[in-house]
Design a protein around this motif. Sequence first.
Motif, mmCIF file in Angstrom:
data_model
loop_
_atom_site.group_PDB
_atom_site.id
_atom_site.type_symbol
_atom_site.label_atom_id
_atom_site.label_comp_id
_atom_site.label_asym_id
_atom_site.label_seq_id
_atom_site.Cartn_x
_atom_site.Cartn_y
_atom_site.Cartn_z
ATOM 1 N N LEU A 1 45.725 48.820 33.712
ATOM 2 C CA LEU A 1 45.534 49.690 34.743
ATOM 3 C C LEU A 1 46.624 49.445 35.994
ATOM 4 C CD1 LEU A 1 41.685 49.527 35.651
ATOM 5 C CD2 LEU A 1 43.094 51.549 34.863
ATOM 6 N N ASN A 2 47.558 50.658 35.875
ATOM 7 C CA ASN A 2 48.684 50.571 36.850
ATOM 8 C C ASN A 2 48.352 51.411 38.028
ATOM 9 O OD1 ASN A 2 51.170 50.591 37.991
ATOM 10 N ND2 ASN A 2 52.480 51.454 36.381
ATOM 11 N N LEU A 3 47.935 50.787 38.876
ATOM 12 C CA LEU A 3 47.314 51.496 40.275
ATOM 13 C C LEU A 3 48.568 51.234 41.313
ATOM 14 C CD1 LEU A 3 43.624 50.091 40.077
ATOM 15 C CD2 LEU A 3 44.566 52.235 39.190
ATOM 16 N N ASP A 4 49.640 52.093 41.246
ATOM 17 C CA ASP A 4 50.421 52.224 42.238
ATOM 18 C C ASP A 4 51.022 50.572 42.862
ATOM 19 O OD1 ASP A 4 52.464 53.362 43.916
ATOM 20 O OD2 ASP A 4 50.632 53.958 45.435
ATOM 21 N N GLY A 5 51.223 49.840 41.817
ATOM 22 C CA GLY A 5 51.726 48.433 42.302
ATOM 23 C C GLY A 5 50.627 47.585 41.908
ATOM 24 N N LEU A 6 49.398 47.608 41.810
ATOM 25 C CA LEU A 6 48.216 46.928 41.526
ATOM 26 C C LEU A 6 48.205 47.089 40.030
ATOM 27 C CD1 LEU A 6 46.107 44.898 42.251
ATOM 28 C CD2 LEU A 6 44.404 46.891 42.503
ATOM 29 N N MET A 7 48.419 45.873 39.438
ATOM 30 C CA MET A 7 48.332 45.742 37.869
ATOM 31 C C MET A 7 47.245 45.013 37.182
ATOM 32 S SD MET A 7 50.345 47.438 35.579
ATOM 33 C CE MET A 7 51.955 47.270 36.486
ATOM 34 N N VAL A 8 46.273 45.467 36.613
ATOM 35 C CA VAL A 8 45.065 45.103 36.140
ATOM 36 C C VAL A 8 45.175 45.051 34.550
ATOM 37 C CG1 VAL A 8 42.523 45.222 35.867
ATOM 38 C CG2 VAL A 8 43.684 46.058 37.998
ATOM 39 N N ARG A 9 44.999 43.754 33.928
ATOM 40 C CA ARG A 9 45.308 43.767 32.506
ATOM 41 C C ARG A 9 44.266 43.264 31.724
ATOM 42 N NH1 ARG A 9 51.206 44.080 31.695
ATOM 43 N NH2 ARG A 9 52.025 43.728 33.644
ATOM 44 N N SER A 10 43.821 43.518 30.567
ATOM 45 C CA SER A 10 42.830 42.883 29.819
ATOM 46 C C SER A 10 43.182 43.055 28.194
ATOM 47 C CB SER A 10 41.449 43.729 29.603
ATOM 48 O OG SER A 10 41.125 43.894 31.237
ATOM 49 N N SER A 11 42.917 42.117 27.578
ATOM 50 C CA SER A 11 43.289 41.982 25.937
ATOM 51 C C SER A 11 42.283 41.622 25.274
ATOM 52 C CB SER A 11 44.527 40.996 25.911
ATOM 53 O OG SER A 11 45.705 41.246 26.891
ATOM 54 N N SER A 12 42.481 42.108 23.845
ATOM 55 C CA SER A 12 41.387 41.833 23.001
ATOM 56 C C SER A 12 41.663 40.690 22.203
ATOM 57 C CB SER A 12 41.390 43.064 21.839
ATOM 58 O OG SER A 12 42.697 42.963 21.135
ATOM 59 N N ALA A 13 40.861 40.121 21.358
ATOM 60 C CA ALA A 13 40.989 38.680 20.583
ATOM 61 C C ALA A 13 41.834 39.280 19.560
ATOM 62 C CB ALA A 13 39.582 38.343 20.270
#
Length: 271
Positions: A214-226
């Motif tokens: 999620l690229n929220l105007d400078g706020l980066m939220v990352r999630s990954s799978s196995a």
Amino acid sequence: MGSLFPLSLLLFLAAAYPGVGSALGRGTERARGSKGSSPTPSGTSVPFWVRVSPEFVAVPPGGSVWLNCSNSCPQPQNSSLRTRLQQGKTLRGPGWVLYQLLDVRAWNSQAHCFVTCAGKTRRATARITAYKQPHSVILERSVLEGRKYTLRCHVTHVFPVGYLVVTLRCGGRIIYSESLERFTRLDLANVTLTYEFPAGLCDFWQPVICQARLNLDGLMVRSSSAPITLMIAWSPAPTALASCSIAALVGILLAVGAVYLYKYLAMKSPE
């Protein structure tokens, strides 16, 4: 000459007694000051600050938040909050006001706190972000079918989808990436990405992962799978076909051998 005498006397006194000249100067300044505008009220020169807390806050979509607008004005004339978000309760105390914001669904909003003190207005701004990190990112296991792998990545309960980027990596190399900016719905959503990967020999046994960002105007939220590993599948149909072919070849060889053996025995037998 008579008219010049008082002026000459004044000049003489000023030279002989310097304090006289300064006193005359101060008297003249006081006389001029009495004819000017009245002094500025002390209230307009009182410095004060306005602060809002928190300045940045992230809430789940549909959630609420409290903002504290504080100030250092001894006697504030007015305090207010301006925002497009829905406002709820308001609590007041000496030097502070609490504002409640309800049902926050826009991913990026602002709230401006205004305070007026002695005729001067100052403001402070808070930024409110509504987002939901994916509940899970799942990459299905895939086997080679023909010459391609069918990769499916499931991203569940994420918001806002319009700012989501899903990326597939094989051995650290990006093999596919897609931005979902065309989605504009303001609620939680589940996303499934399907991609047919034409894997080469160097890709076999390499780890593959799916990343949601999620690229929220400078706020980066990352999630990954196995990670999963690309496997080679042996299809039962070609195996059965190969077995049948081998059996047919053995039958042909036996038949040919029998014919030659019969001819050989016929040639050796006495007439």
